[in-house]
Design a protein around this motif. Structure first.
Motif, PDB file in Angstrom:
ATOM      1  N   LYS A  56       0.815  -1.216   0.000  1.00 27.58           N
ATOM      2  CA  LYS A  56       0.000   0.000   0.000  1.00 27.58           C
ATOM      3  C   LYS A  56       0.850   1.269   0.000  1.00 27.58           C
ATOM      4  O   LYS A  56       0.415   2.303  -0.481  1.00 27.58           O
ATOM      5  CB  LYS A  56      -0.954  -0.020   1.201  1.00 27.58           C
ATOM      6  CG  LYS A  56      -2.097  -1.015   0.969  1.00 27.58           C
ATOM      7  CD  LYS A  56      -2.987  -1.159   2.163  1.00 27.58           C
ATOM      8  CE  LYS A  56      -3.760   0.110   2.455  1.00 27.58           C
ATOM      9  NZ  LYS A  56      -4.618  -0.078   3.640  1.00 27.58           N
ATOM     10  N   CYS A  62       0.531   4.882   1.420  1.00 29.92           N
ATOM     11  CA  CYS A  62      -0.106   4.543   2.703  1.00 29.92           C
ATOM     12  C   CYS A  62       0.829   4.801   3.879  1.00 29.92           C
ATOM     13  O   CYS A  62       2.013   4.503   3.835  1.00 29.92           O
ATOM     14  CB  CYS A  62      -0.509   3.075   2.681  1.00 29.92           C
ATOM     15  SG  CYS A  62      -1.122   2.459   4.260  1.00 29.92           S
ATOM     16  N   ARG A  63       0.265   5.343   4.962  1.00 27.90           N
ATOM     17  CA  ARG A  63       1.043   5.625   6.177  1.00 27.90           C
ATOM     18  C   ARG A  63       0.618   4.729   7.331  1.00 27.90           C
ATOM     19  O   ARG A  63       1.000   4.949   8.464  1.00 27.90           O
ATOM     20  CB  ARG A  63       0.926   7.107   6.509  1.00 27.90           C
ATOM     21  CG  ARG A  63       1.403   7.989   5.339  1.00 27.90           C
ATOM     22  CD  ARG A  63       1.269   9.477   5.615  1.00 27.90           C
ATOM     23  NE  ARG A  63       2.088   9.866   6.719  1.00 27.90           N
ATOM     24  CZ  ARG A  63       1.604  10.435   7.825  1.00 27.90           C
ATOM     25  NH1 ARG A  63       0.326  10.681   7.948  1.00 27.90           N
ATOM     26  NH2 ARG A  63       2.411  10.753   8.820  1.00 27.90           N
ATOM     27  N   CYS A  65      -2.447   4.055   8.915  1.00 30.30           N
ATOM     28  CA  CYS A  65      -3.281   4.561  10.019  1.00 30.30           C
ATOM     29  C   CYS A  65      -4.144   3.448  10.604  1.00 30.30           C
ATOM     30  O   CYS A  65      -4.682   3.588  11.696  1.00 30.30           O
ATOM     31  CB  CYS A  65      -4.139   5.739   9.565  1.00 30.30           C
ATOM     32  SG  CYS A  65      -5.545   5.278   8.531  1.00 30.30           S
ATOM     33  N   GLY A  66      -4.299   2.363   9.842  1.00 32.41           N
ATOM     34  CA  GLY A  66      -5.034   1.203  10.360  1.00 32.41           C
ATOM     35  C   GLY A  66      -6.537   1.268  10.165  1.00 32.41           C
ATOM     36  O   GLY A  66      -7.251   0.326  10.496  1.00 32.41           O
ATOM     37  N   GLN A  67      -7.041   2.397   9.641  1.00 31.20           N
ATOM     38  CA  GLN A  67      -8.492   2.546   9.438  1.00 31.20           C
ATOM     39  C   GLN A  67      -8.700   3.153   8.062  1.00 31.20           C
ATOM     40  O   GLN A  67      -8.833   4.373   7.917  1.00 31.20           O
ATOM     41  CB  GLN A  67      -9.085   3.448  10.521  1.00 31.20           C
ATOM     42  CG  GLN A  67      -8.875   2.879  11.909  1.00 31.20           C
ATOM     43  CD  GLN A  67      -8.421   3.923  12.905  1.00 31.20           C
ATOM     44  OE1 GLN A  67      -9.252   4.521  13.577  1.00 31.20           O
ATOM     45  NE2 GLN A  67      -7.120   4.162  12.996  1.00 31.20           N
ATOM     46  N   CYS A  68      -8.710   2.289   7.080  1.00 30.71           N
ATOM     47  CA  CYS A  68      -8.542   2.730   5.705  1.00 30.71           C
ATOM     48  C   CYS A  68      -9.774   3.419   5.125  1.00 30.71           C
ATOM     49  O   CYS A  68     -10.881   2.904   5.178  1.00 30.71           O
ATOM     50  CB  CYS A  68      -8.147   1.547   4.834  1.00 30.71           C
ATOM     51  SG  CYS A  68      -7.363   2.122   3.333  1.00 30.71           S
ATOM     52  N   ALA A  69      -9.530   4.604   4.542  1.00 28.47           N
ATOM     53  CA  ALA A  69     -10.604   5.388   3.930  1.00 28.47           C
ATOM     54  C   ALA A  69     -10.652   5.188   2.421  1.00 28.47           C
ATOM     55  O   ALA A  69     -11.567   5.690   1.756  1.00 28.47           O
ATOM     56  CB  ALA A  69     -10.391   6.867   4.249  1.00 28.47           C
ATOM     57  N   CYS A  77      -5.283   8.469  -0.679  1.00 23.42           N
ATOM     58  CA  CYS A  77      -5.173   8.353   0.787  1.00 23.42           C
ATOM     59  C   CYS A  77      -5.223   9.730   1.454  1.00 23.42           C
ATOM     60  O   CYS A  77      -4.322  10.547   1.259  1.00 23.42           O
ATOM     61  CB  CYS A  77      -3.872   7.645   1.146  1.00 23.42           C
ATOM     62  SG  CYS A  77      -3.534   7.732   2.910  1.00 23.42           S
ATOM     63  N   PRO A  78      -6.240   9.984   2.273  1.00 18.88           N
ATOM     64  CA  PRO A  78      -6.339  11.296   2.926  1.00 18.88           C
ATOM     65  C   PRO A  78      -5.249  11.525   3.962  1.00 18.88           C
ATOM     66  O   PRO A  78      -4.987  12.670   4.343  1.00 18.88           O
ATOM     67  CB  PRO A  78      -7.722  11.259   3.597  1.00 18.88           C
ATOM     68  CG  PRO A  78      -8.024   9.811   3.790  1.00 18.88           C
ATOM     69  CD  PRO A  78      -7.334   9.085   2.663  1.00 18.88           C
ATOM     70  N   MET A  79      -4.591  10.431   4.413  1.00 18.99           N
ATOM     71  CA  MET A  79      -3.534  10.608   5.410  1.00 18.99           C
ATOM     72  C   MET A  79      -2.235  11.079   4.753  1.00 18.99           C
ATOM     73  O   MET A  79      -1.252  11.342   5.444  1.00 18.99           O
ATOM     74  CB  MET A  79      -3.297   9.309   6.193  1.00 18.99           C
ATOM     75  CG  MET A  79      -4.555   8.756   6.847  1.00 18.99           C
ATOM     76  SD  MET A  79      -5.502   9.986   7.754  1.00 18.99           S
ATOM     77  CE  MET A  79      -4.604  10.052   9.283  1.00 18.99           C
ATOM     78  N   ARG A  86      -9.527  14.327   6.906  1.00 16.02           N
ATOM     79  CA  ARG A  86     -10.291  13.171   6.401  1.00 16.02           C
ATOM     80  C   ARG A  86     -11.623  13.601   5.815  1.00 16.02           C
ATOM     81  O   ARG A  86     -12.399  12.775   5.363  1.00 16.02           O
ATOM     82  CB  ARG A  86     -10.574  12.163   7.533  1.00 16.02           C
ATOM     83  CG  ARG A  86      -9.365  11.603   8.194  1.00 16.02           C
ATOM     84  CD  ARG A  86      -8.936  10.231   7.887  1.00 16.02           C
ATOM     85  NE  ARG A  86      -9.741   9.078   7.949  1.00 16.02           N
ATOM     86  CZ  ARG A  86      -9.222   7.846   7.861  1.00 16.02           C
ATOM     87  NH1 ARG A  86      -7.915   7.672   7.757  1.00 16.02           N
ATOM     88  NH2 ARG A  86      -9.993   6.792   7.867  1.00 16.02           N
ATOM     89  N   SER A 141      -4.909  -2.558   8.328  1.00 11.38           N
ATOM     90  CA  SER A 141      -6.293  -2.145   8.044  1.00 11.38           C
ATOM     91  C   SER A 141      -7.043  -3.279   7.342  1.00 11.38           C
ATOM     92  O   SER A 141      -8.271  -3.337   7.401  1.00 11.38           O
ATOM     93  CB  SER A 141      -6.328  -0.869   7.205  1.00 11.38           C
ATOM     94  OG  SER A 141      -5.862  -1.132   5.913  1.00 11.38           O
TER      95      SER A 141
END
Ligand code: SF4
Length: 180
Positions: A56, A62-63, A65-69, A77-79, A86, A141
């Motif tokens: 990812k 991907c960083r 965050c463990g709660q994928c949007a 990815c908003p992170m 978000r 995630s």
């Protein structure tokens, strides 16, 4: 490993491809079983999480965050937003669509809108995202998704709230209303 810097990232694959691929990853009995087994054993969980991270990170920036949007942001990815917003862009987007913090990069929320529209999912951008649980950074995630822990991460299209039981006490106001 600390998450990489948050720099707006354009995914390496088209949104249409990713919407199709996602169908193969939707939770089912097999995936739930795999998630349960992997989660129970640290010797499986670590390599599984590292594999997710490496795939990812390459494709989405991907960083972890463990709660994928991703499923409702056109897979942008908003992170990777330097402000980690978000729920859409800040007020600092440049006239050319550049990020206020990294002017050479396009605002990741503009990328999200363009990709969601291209994939026929523009309505997803009307969803509201709840704040993430900061304790889950670095977790898989995929496991959270297959275990159903992502339910309630965002609202229905149009911003209608999906009832989520956060385990908060119910307050009775005396007017027949029940509030949390
Ligand atoms: S898990 Fe979090 S950081 Fe990784 S792609 Fe999904 S939203 Fe972005």
């Amino acid at each position: 490993m600390p998450p990489p810097r948050a720099v707006p990232t354009r995914p390496a694959l088209s949104s249409r491809t990713l919407y199709r691929l996602h169908r193969l990853l939707e939770p089912n009995g097999l995936y739930r079983f795999v998630a349960r087994v992997v989660e129970r054993h640290a010797w499986l969980r670590r390599p599984f999480t590292r594999t997710e991270e490496s795939v990812k990170r390459k494709v989405f920036g991907c960083r972890m965050c463990g709660q994928c949007a991703l499923p409702v942001t056109g897979y942008a990815c908003p992170m990777t937003c330097p402000k980690q917003l978000r729920n859409g862009p800040c007020g600092g987007v440049l006239p050319d669509g550049g990020c206020e913090v990294y002017p050479g990069e396009r605002c990741v929320w503009l990328i999200a809108v363009e990709r969601a529209e291209a994939g026929g999912h523009a309505g997803d951008l009307e969803r509201l995202h709840r704040p993430i649980d900061q304790r889950q950074w670095g977790e898989s995630s995929w496991i959270n998704y297959w275990q159903g822990r992502d339910d309630g991460l965002w609202t229905e299209p149009g911003g209608r709230a999906t009832p989520v039981d956060l385990g908060l006490p119910v307050l009775v106001t005396g007017k027949g209303d029940r509030e949390r």
